[in-house]
Design an enzyme around this catalytic site. Structure first.
Site, short mmCIF file in Angstrom:
data_model
loop_
_atom_site.label_atom_id
_atom_site.label_comp_id
_atom_site.label_asym_id
_atom_site.label_seq_id
_atom_site.Cartn_x
_atom_site.Cartn_y
_atom_site.Cartn_z
N ASP A 236 40.36 23.79 34.26
CA ASP A 236 41.06 24.71 35.14
C ASP A 236 41.42 25.88 34.24
O ASP A 236 42.34 25.77 33.41
CB ASP A 236 42.33 24.06 35.70
CG ASP A 236 43.07 25.01 36.64
OD1 ASP A 236 43.13 26.22 36.34
OD2 ASP A 236 43.59 24.55 37.67
N HIS A 237 40.68 26.97 34.35
CA HIS A 237 40.80 27.98 33.29
C HIS A 237 42.18 28.62 33.22
O HIS A 237 42.54 29.22 32.22
CB HIS A 237 39.67 29.03 33.38
CG HIS A 237 39.89 30.09 34.39
ND1 HIS A 237 39.63 29.90 35.72
CD2 HIS A 237 40.32 31.37 34.28
CE1 HIS A 237 39.90 31.01 36.39
NE2 HIS A 237 40.32 31.93 35.53
N HIS B 217 44.49 26.25 40.44
CA HIS B 217 45.31 27.16 39.63
C HIS B 217 46.77 27.22 40.10
O HIS B 217 47.70 27.14 39.31
CB HIS B 217 44.75 28.59 39.68
CG HIS B 217 43.29 28.69 39.33
ND1 HIS B 217 42.66 27.85 38.45
CD2 HIS B 217 42.33 29.57 39.74
CE1 HIS B 217 41.39 28.18 38.34
NE2 HIS B 217 41.16 29.22 39.12
C1 BG6 Z 1 38.25 31.36 39.91
C2 BG6 Z 1 38.00 31.52 41.38
O1 BG6 Z 1 38.63 30.06 39.61
O2 BG6 Z 1 39.28 32.25 39.49
C3 BG6 Z 1 37.68 32.96 41.71
O3 BG6 Z 1 36.92 30.68 41.77
C4 BG6 Z 1 38.73 33.90 41.16
O4 BG6 Z 1 37.55 33.13 43.12
C5 BG6 Z 1 38.96 33.61 39.68
O5 BG6 Z 1 38.27 35.23 41.34
C6 BG6 Z 1 40.10 34.45 39.13
O6 BG6 Z 1 40.25 34.23 37.76
P1 BG6 Z 1 41.14 35.20 36.88
O7 BG6 Z 1 41.18 34.56 35.55
O8 BG6 Z 1 40.48 36.53 36.91
O9 BG6 Z 1 42.50 35.25 37.55
#
Ligand code: BG6
Length: 509
Positions: free
Chosen positions: A200-201, A263
């Site tokens: 989960d980044h 997230h």
């Molecule tokens: C991803 C989603 O996990 O996170 C995307 O699948 C989203 O839809 C993205 O745009 C957003 O990541 P960040 O790091 O730019 O907030």
């Protein structure tokens, strides 16, 4: 006292070294967006920071008729376009020498045998020690095939003494509880739980980890972090982009499955959980699971959820299409691009404090934040006119893009009266630290290669999150409305009405 591998390291220090040991990273789905924009640049950035071992090897696997050189060229372009740290020819040359490509279909046993051969050769030629991490940056429908091939070809077998195997899977972890359990069974048939790294980044972001630092390294926040002081919590992830070229993935998934299930519920967990006994994976995950299992979805979903789909509009002075006009989206799609939900937490700390979560695409600006909004002072010994512009105190953890923390409180306006107005006190990463924040994927990839799991949700958290979302999705599928909202705006009116019914309002985007 030092150890031979790292002369600077004191062996009494039980923390894991923050430099990866010998290994091969095998990347499935190397031609995809995530690989090109995030993973390949992150690997370069790690190499540039000296965090990869000298023999580190990267093997790309995809359905392309490529030679090693073609792969290196694609990687070069993505590093040039997206790496965070400056391009250094010597670092690139060294890294690219360890890059190999294996062409093949996921259904082709021969291709996996070739892959097995390739990594064994790397063990010989580059001293990678039989340690392999498999990164599945591919649509989940291919997971069963790939993990079975890894097993059949012997690649998943870690019987060589001291060697490790790890598998990295990207969300979505299923599309509901049932499919998440099936996916888990599939991966578990081949890999034990301790070898599975679910990405989960958001957990790789510095500002997200800082929620724990702020809460548990300080004294001043904890006493007010509860129902006695907090009125409600708002967790926002707003994006200004649309779905881009991701129609195939996004349609039928929607905003809630795409980011609330993972997230936003992770942000909720970190904000609301109790102090872990340590920062071991076990302790942190246990506290997160406890809080997720205390989350209650309100009974009446008509009043506690809202969703919408972006219509055409203007963004940054440019006219943009509505969701239904995007390429690859069926004209009658009912997929939401905006979702808001109100959740309650049934425990002593948070009983009666609503947590409002919202996310949407094509909103006025990009911002992710967690805002603790405090109760009004029980008594104001000032005239009503002096406090007309005094709002509620708030502590806002700004996850991105303007990373930092804001505390909002009332202050006397200079002058002869006692007029009080809201002011902000700010901590900004850019001003307080000279160190730049690593990208989330840099941190997480390094943790995979090191074998450090606290920042990876375990299966229990995934399941608990689906338990929260499933009834909402079921309600939406059967009865829920779906409002249109103008691109470049603030989301559907129904989301504002959700808050207004509780006598509250969203923070301005
Ligand atoms: C991803 C989603 O996990 O996170 C995307 O699948 C989203 O839809 C993205 O745009 C957003 O990541 P960040 O790091 O730019 O907030």
């Amino acid at each position: 006292m030092t150890d031979a591998a790292n002369p600077l390291r004191d062996p009494r220090d039980k923390r894991l070294p923050r430099v990866a040991g010998p290994c091969v990273l095998v990347l499935f789905g190397v031609t995809g967006d995530l690989s090109r924009k995030k993973l390949l640049p992150a690997i370069y950035d790690l190499a540039n920071r000296g965090l990869l071992p000298p023999g580190f090897s990267l093997v790309g696997f995809a359905r392309r008729d490529w030679e090693n050189e073609d792969f290196r060229q694609i990687a070069y372009e993505s590093v040039k376009a997206h790496a965070r740290t400056p391009f250094r020819e010597d670092v690139w040359t060294h890294l690219s020498e360890g890059m190999h490509f294996v062409p093949g279909e996921f259904s082709d046993p021969g291709a996996f045998d070739a892959l097995a051969m390739a990594v064994k050769e790397l063990d010989e030629s580059r001293g990678t020690g039989g340690n392999y991490a498999f990164y599945l940056s591919i649509p989940p429908k291919f997971f069963p095939q790939v993990v079975e091939q890894l097993q059949r070809s012997g690649l998943a077998d870690d019987r060589k003494e001291g060697a490790w195997r790890r598998v990295v899977i990207e969300k979505p972890f299923g599309r509901d509880l049932k499919t998440a359990l099936e996916l888990n069974d599939t991966v578990h048939r081949v890999f034990p739980e301790e070898s599975i790294f679910r990405i989960d980044h958001y957990l790789g972001k510095e500002t997200v980890q800082n929620i724990l630092a702020m809460r548990f390294a300080n004294t001043m926040f904890e006493p007010i972090w509860n129902r006695s002081y907090v009125d409600h919590v708002q967790i926002t992830m707003a994006e200004d982009i649309g779905i881009g070229g991701r129609a195939g993935y996004y349609d039928g998934i929607g905003a809630a499955r795409d980011v609330i299930q993972n997230h936003l519920l992770q942000l909720l967990a970190l904000t609301a959980m109790e102090e872990p006994t340590s920062f071991s994976a076990q302790s942190v995950r246990t506290e997160k699971a406890k809080i997720l299992s205390s989350v209650r979805v309100p009974g009446d979903l008509t009043v506690s959820t809202a969703r919408g789909q972006y219509a055409a509009g203007w963004q940054g002075g440019v006219s943009v299409k509505g969701y239904l006009e995007e390429e690859g989206i069926p004209a009658d799609s009912r997929t939401e691009t905006y979702a808001a939900v109100k959740l309650e937490i049934d425990n002593r700390r948070w009983a009666g404090v609503p947590f409002y979560l919202r996310t949407g695409k094509r909103l006025s600006r990009r911002v992710t934040e967690v805002a603790m909004v405090f109760q009004q002072a029980p008594h104001l010994p000032f005239s009503h006119t002096d406090t007309e512009e005094l709002g509620q105190n708030a502590l806002v953890m700004r996850v991105q893009p303007d990373e930092g923390i804001t505390v909002r409180f009332g202050s006397k306006v200079p002058g002869t009266s006692m007029e009080i107005r809201d002011v902000n006190m700010d901590f900004a990463y850019g001003e307080s630290f000279t160190e730049a924040s690593p990208e989330a994927y840099e941190r997480l990839l390094l943790d995979v290669l090191i074998g450090d799991p606290p920042l990876f949700p375990r299966q229990e958290e995934v399941e608990l999150s689906w338990r929260i979302l499933d009834p909402i999705e079921e309600y939406w599928a059967s009865r829920g409305g779906l409002d249109q909202y103008t691109s470049g705006g603030y989301g559907p009116d129904s989301a504002d009405e959700l808050m207004a019914r509780d006598g509250r309002a969203w923070r301005r985007l």
